[in-house]
Design an enzyme around this catalytic site. Sequence first.
Site, mmCIF file in Angstrom:
data_model
loop_
_atom_site.group_PDB
_atom_site.id
_atom_site.type_symbol
_atom_site.label_atom_id
_atom_site.label_comp_id
_atom_site.label_asym_id
_atom_site.label_seq_id
_atom_site.Cartn_x
_atom_site.Cartn_y
_atom_site.Cartn_z
ATOM 1 N N LEU A 230 0.847 -1.190 0.000
ATOM 2 C CA LEU A 230 0.000 0.000 0.000
ATOM 3 C C LEU A 230 0.882 1.240 0.000
ATOM 4 C CD1 LEU A 230 -2.590 -1.069 2.723
ATOM 5 C CD2 LEU A 230 -3.134 -0.601 0.333
ATOM 6 N N ASP A 231 0.346 2.343 -0.535
ATOM 7 C CA ASP A 231 1.047 3.626 -0.428
ATOM 8 C C ASP A 231 1.237 3.981 1.050
ATOM 9 O OD1 ASP A 231 1.197 4.021 -3.147
ATOM 10 O OD2 ASP A 231 -0.613 5.237 -3.253
#
Length: 290
Positions: A19-20
Amino acid sequence: MNRVQHIVNPYRVGHTGTLDPLATGVLLLAIGNATKLVEFSLEQSKCYVASFEFGKTSDTLDCTGTVSETVVCKIPSRGELQSELQRWIGKVKQVPPQFSAINIAGKRAYRMARKGVDFELEPREIEIYGLELLKYDFPYFTLQIDCGSGTYVRSLGRDVARGLGSDAIMTELTRTRVGTFHLNECAQFETLRCLDDMLAGLALPERLLEDWPFIPLDALQVIDLRHGRQMKILAADGLDRIATFDPSGELVGLMIRIHESGLFRSVRVFNTIAETPQPTANNSKHSPES
């Protein structure tokens, strides 16, 4: 992921996509022999809920980077925003953000961007299955995004805004689904304190193979599979790849067709269910650098 590795040691741990740094939501972790399935699950569809702000831009395309304000010549109406969203449904070209984990000549793009290296990323084809406008109160808007693998939500917000003559940065992101795994069935990262906690959150490994046909094998076929023998499987007629199960229902291997006559060979083989801990998921923030 390092914390989970410490808990389940000596089993290996892998993930099916990071995930970012800004994001929260579904993060699938595969443990033990289930890590052998990771590369075959990377094409699973995903769903996100993301918020954006018009009139701003940044080097990371989100609020964690160096943010600059831009001029908004015209405030888009809700109808105009809805119409622009329709343009991005289907197979479209997208330029990924420079602050991403994409490999460029063996180097991560975000590492090069941090060092101030000048480089360009080529547009890539992605697929958006659905875009729903959940909320709009200029300059803020929130989308639900159903998309294929490789989609950068930050880039999508930028492209939608530019189609309306503006700019936008992402301010929030939650991944609500990966394949058949939904956010409401995930374990909170903080609850994974010991091996018993991990075992309570396990899921069936075949859920990572949602696009694979499941074919049962008899006992002799299972022996041939585990000895690496090629074989014809009548039940797999017309199929190019299959996930195979033994008579007890345990996943024993993945196979691909290698000949028009129906000859298959194994690409992954599993031993016993006791040696195949299952993937789980959590709701923690995760960085591409991890």
